[in-house]
Scaffold this motif. Structure first.
Motif, PDB file in Angstrom:
ATOM      1  N   TRP A  16       0.808  -1.227   0.000  1.00 51.17           N
ATOM      2  CA  TRP A  16       0.000   0.000   0.000  1.00 51.17           C
ATOM      3  C   TRP A  16       0.841   1.276   0.000  1.00 51.17           C
ATOM      4  CZ3 TRP A  16      -1.866  -3.864   3.495  1.00 51.17           C
ATOM      5  CH2 TRP A  16      -3.046  -4.476   3.063  1.00 51.17           C
ATOM      6  N   LEU A  17       2.133   1.164  -0.181  1.00 54.69           N
ATOM      7  CA  LEU A  17       2.978   2.360  -0.102  1.00 54.69           C
ATOM      8  C   LEU A  17       2.572   3.440  -1.096  1.00 54.69           C
ATOM      9  CD1 LEU A  17       6.543   0.935   0.567  1.00 54.69           C
ATOM     10  CD2 LEU A  17       4.987   2.068   2.173  1.00 54.69           C
ATOM     11  N   GLU A  18       2.245   3.072  -2.319  1.00 51.80           N
ATOM     12  CA  GLU A  18       1.922   4.082  -3.326  1.00 51.80           C
ATOM     13  C   GLU A  18       0.508   4.620  -3.211  1.00 51.80           C
ATOM     14  OE1 GLU A  18       2.930   3.300  -7.371  1.00 51.80           O
ATOM     15  OE2 GLU A  18       4.823   2.369  -6.824  1.00 51.80           O
ATOM     16  N   LYS A  19      -0.466   3.760  -2.907  1.00 53.70           N
ATOM     17  CA  LYS A  19      -1.860   4.186  -2.933  1.00 53.70           C
ATOM     18  C   LYS A  19      -2.501   4.268  -1.552  1.00 53.70           C
ATOM     19  CE  LYS A  19      -2.712   2.684  -7.596  1.00 53.70           C
ATOM     20  NZ  LYS A  19      -3.610   2.059  -8.526  1.00 53.70           N
ATOM     21  N   GLY A  20      -1.791   3.887  -0.508  1.00 49.65           N
ATOM     22  CA  GLY A  20      -2.389   3.872   0.821  1.00 49.65           C
ATOM     23  C   GLY A  20      -1.873   4.925   1.770  1.00 49.65           C
ATOM     24  N   ILE A  21      -0.816   5.629   1.353  1.00 49.97           N
ATOM     25  CA  ILE A  21      -0.201   6.641   2.225  1.00 49.97           C
ATOM     26  C   ILE A  21      -0.085   7.949   1.453  1.00 49.97           C
ATOM     27  CG2 ILE A  21       1.871   7.280   3.518  1.00 49.97           C
ATOM     28  CD1 ILE A  21       2.454   4.336   3.841  1.00 49.97           C
ATOM     29  N   GLN A  22      -0.330   9.043   2.155  1.00 53.51           N
ATOM     30  CA  GLN A  22      -0.158  10.363   1.559  1.00 53.51           C
ATOM     31  C   GLN A  22       0.557  11.269   2.562  1.00 53.51           C
ATOM     32  OE1 GLN A  22      -4.242  11.284   0.802  1.00 53.51           O
ATOM     33  NE2 GLN A  22      -4.636  12.032   2.842  1.00 53.51           N
ATOM     34  N   LEU A  23       1.093  12.353   2.059  1.00 53.90           N
ATOM     35  CA  LEU A  23       1.706  13.362   2.927  1.00 53.90           C
ATOM     36  C   LEU A  23       0.683  14.432   3.242  1.00 53.90           C
ATOM     37  CD1 LEU A  23       5.250  13.980   1.444  1.00 53.90           C
ATOM     38  CD2 LEU A  23       4.709  13.083   3.696  1.00 53.90           C
ATOM     39  N   LYS A  24       0.704  14.889   4.473  1.00 52.38           N
ATOM     40  CA  LYS A  24      -0.188  15.959   4.889  1.00 52.38           C
ATOM     41  C   LYS A  24       0.590  16.898   5.801  1.00 52.38           C
ATOM     42  CE  LYS A  24      -4.656  16.941   6.862  1.00 52.38           C
ATOM     43  NZ  LYS A  24      -5.885  16.419   7.432  1.00 52.38           N
ATOM     44  N   LYS A  25       0.466  18.192   5.542  1.00 45.02           N
ATOM     45  CA  LYS A  25       1.167  19.179   6.356  1.00 45.02           C
ATOM     46  C   LYS A  25       0.383  19.405   7.647  1.00 45.02           C
ATOM     47  CE  LYS A  25       3.693  22.221   4.349  1.00 45.02           C
ATOM     48  NZ  LYS A  25       5.082  22.319   4.698  1.00 45.02           N
ATOM     49  N   VAL A  26       1.063  19.213   8.779  1.00 47.26           N
ATOM     50  CA  VAL A  26       0.481  19.420  10.101  1.00 47.26           C
ATOM     51  C   VAL A  26       1.435  20.337  10.859  1.00 47.26           C
ATOM     52  CG1 VAL A  26      -0.263  18.307  12.242  1.00 47.26           C
ATOM     53  CG2 VAL A  26      -0.535  17.110  10.065  1.00 47.26           C
ATOM     54  N   SER A  27       0.967  21.530  11.196  1.00 42.39           N
ATOM     55  CA  SER A  27       1.808  22.510  11.903  1.00 42.39           C
ATOM     56  C   SER A  27       3.143  22.710  11.200  1.00 42.39           C
ATOM     57  CB  SER A  27       2.035  22.077  13.349  1.00 42.39           C
ATOM     58  OG  SER A  27       0.822  21.971  14.035  1.00 42.39           O
ATOM     59  N   ASN A  28       3.095  22.919   9.906  1.00 47.04           N
ATOM     60  CA  ASN A  28       4.274  23.161   9.074  1.00 47.04           C
ATOM     61  C   ASN A  28       5.242  21.981   9.008  1.00 47.04           C
ATOM     62  OD1 ASN A  28       3.478  25.750   8.300  1.00 47.04           O
ATOM     63  ND2 ASN A  28       4.257  26.614  10.201  1.00 47.04           N
ATOM     64  N   ILE A  29       4.767  20.782   9.344  1.00 54.20           N
ATOM     65  CA  ILE A  29       5.588  19.582   9.261  1.00 54.20           C
ATOM     66  C   ILE A  29       4.871  18.603   8.335  1.00 54.20           C
ATOM     67  CG2 ILE A  29       6.623  17.668  10.530  1.00 54.20           C
ATOM     68  CD1 ILE A  29       6.400  19.400  13.057  1.00 54.20           C
TER      69      ILE A  29
ATOM     70  N   ILE B 174       0.959   1.103  12.257  1.00 54.41           N
ATOM     71  CA  ILE B 174       1.985   1.178  13.307  1.00 54.41           C
ATOM     72  C   ILE B 174       3.264   1.803  12.759  1.00 54.41           C
ATOM     73  CG2 ILE B 174       3.510  -0.221  14.764  1.00 54.41           C
ATOM     74  CD1 ILE B 174       1.083  -2.155  15.093  1.00 54.41           C
ATOM     75  N   ILE B 175       3.681   1.388  11.573  1.00 49.88           N
ATOM     76  CA  ILE B 175       4.899   1.929  10.956  1.00 49.88           C
ATOM     77  C   ILE B 175       4.760   3.428  10.710  1.00 49.88           C
ATOM     78  CG2 ILE B 175       6.314   1.892   8.845  1.00 49.88           C
ATOM     79  CD1 ILE B 175       5.624  -1.188   8.739  1.00 49.88           C
ATOM     80  N   VAL B 176       3.636   3.841  10.128  1.00 44.14           N
ATOM     81  CA  VAL B 176       3.398   5.262   9.841  1.00 44.14           C
ATOM     82  C   VAL B 176       3.373   6.068  11.141  1.00 44.14           C
ATOM     83  CG1 VAL B 176       1.658   6.892   8.991  1.00 44.14           C
ATOM     84  CG2 VAL B 176       2.274   4.911   7.615  1.00 44.14           C
ATOM     85  N   SER B 177       2.725   5.546  12.161  1.00 48.51           N
ATOM     86  CA  SER B 177       2.666   6.246  13.450  1.00 48.51           C
ATOM     87  C   SER B 177       4.054   6.408  14.051  1.00 48.51           C
ATOM     88  CB  SER B 177       1.761   5.493  14.432  1.00 48.51           C
ATOM     89  OG  SER B 177       0.442   5.464  13.955  1.00 48.51           O
ATOM     90  N   TYR B 178       4.861   5.370  13.960  1.00 43.09           N
ATOM     91  CA  TYR B 178       6.228   5.431  14.490  1.00 43.09           C
ATOM     92  C   TYR B 178       7.059   6.476  13.748  1.00 43.09           C
ATOM     93  CZ  TYR B 178      10.924   4.026  15.807  1.00 43.09           C
ATOM     94  OH  TYR B 178      12.221   4.035  16.257  1.00 43.09           O
ATOM     95  N   ILE B 179       6.988   6.435  12.420  1.00 46.32           N
ATOM     96  CA  ILE B 179       7.751   7.406  11.621  1.00 46.32           C
ATOM     97  C   ILE B 179       7.283   8.827  11.919  1.00 46.32           C
ATOM     98  CG2 ILE B 179       8.198   8.212   9.267  1.00 46.32           C
ATOM     99  CD1 ILE B 179       8.136   5.219   8.438  1.00 46.32           C
ATOM    100  N   ASN B 180       5.981   9.037  12.019  1.00 44.34           N
ATOM    101  CA  ASN B 180       5.465  10.368  12.340  1.00 44.34           C
ATOM    102  C   ASN B 180       5.946  10.829  13.711  1.00 44.34           C
ATOM    103  OD1 ASN B 180       4.142  10.860   9.933  1.00 44.34           O
ATOM    104  ND2 ASN B 180       2.176  10.090  10.666  1.00 44.34           N
ATOM    105  N   GLY B 181       6.024   9.911  14.657  1.00 44.27           N
ATOM    106  CA  GLY B 181       6.552  10.263  15.972  1.00 44.27           C
ATOM    107  C   GLY B 181       7.999  10.711  15.903  1.00 44.27           C
ATOM    108  N   MET B 182       8.787  10.017  15.084  1.00 45.31           N
ATOM    109  CA  MET B 182      10.186  10.404  14.907  1.00 45.31           C
ATOM    110  C   MET B 182      10.290  11.783  14.255  1.00 45.31           C
ATOM    111  SD  MET B 182      11.785   6.749  13.701  1.00 45.31           S
ATOM    112  CE  MET B 182      13.326   7.472  13.212  1.00 45.31           C
ATOM    113  N   ILE B 183       9.462  12.035  13.247  1.00 46.32           N
ATOM    114  CA  ILE B 183       9.473  13.326  12.559  1.00 46.32           C
ATOM    115  C   ILE B 183       9.082  14.446  13.523  1.00 46.32           C
ATOM    116  CG2 ILE B 183       8.302  14.711  10.791  1.00 46.32           C
ATOM    117  CD1 ILE B 183       8.083  12.087   9.139  1.00 46.32           C
ATOM    118  N   ALA B 184       8.018  14.227  14.295  1.00 43.72           N
ATOM    119  CA  ALA B 184       7.556  15.239  15.240  1.00 43.72           C
ATOM    120  C   ALA B 184       8.598  15.498  16.319  1.00 43.72           C
ATOM    121  CB  ALA B 184       6.233  14.801  15.871  1.00 43.72           C
ATOM    122  N   ASN B 185       9.232  14.448  16.797  1.00 40.64           N
ATOM    123  CA  ASN B 185      10.263  14.603  17.824  1.00 40.64           C
ATOM    124  C   ASN B 185      11.452  15.397  17.288  1.00 40.64           C
ATOM    125  OD1 ASN B 185      11.361  14.009  20.482  1.00 40.64           O
ATOM    126  ND2 ASN B 185      12.771  12.647  19.412  1.00 40.64           N
TER     127      ASN B 185
END
Length: 91
Positions: A8-21, A62-73
């Motif tokens: 699902w990498l190509e069609k299941g995930i998108q980028l979204k700007k949240v608080s300029n991130i 779970i993977i997306v949540s983990y990566i987002n946590g790393m980005i936010a941190n």
């Protein structure tokens, strides 16, 4: 056959700007599919293939949540006073 989260990498995930991130987000379509599969599991009408699909989507979440946590941190650390000047020798 096992379903891989990477399918699902190509069609299941998108980028979204949240608080300029830029953060990763599961698409509405994949989220809807996950809910459909959860509903089938709750009703005990899920096939083994659908169970595998639900597990794979869950792993992707779970993977997306983990990566987002790393980005936010990382973003938070780079915006804290004192961290902006790290690595700069002022002598």
């Amino acid at each position: 056959m096992a379903i891989k989260p990477s399918s699902w990498l190509e069609k299941g995930i998108q980028l979204k700007k949240v608080s300029n991130i830029n953060m990763f987000k599961i698409t509405d379509e994949l989220s809807d599919r996950m809910q459909e599969l959860v509903d089938k599991k709750t009703a005990n009408s899920q096939t083994p293939e659908e169970e595998a699909e639900l597990q794979a989507i869950g792993e992707l979440v779970i993977i997306v949540s983990y990566i987002n946590g790393m980005i936010a941190n990382e973003a938070q650390e780079s915006n804290e006073p004192g961290n902006r000047d790290m690595g700069i020798d002022r002598n």
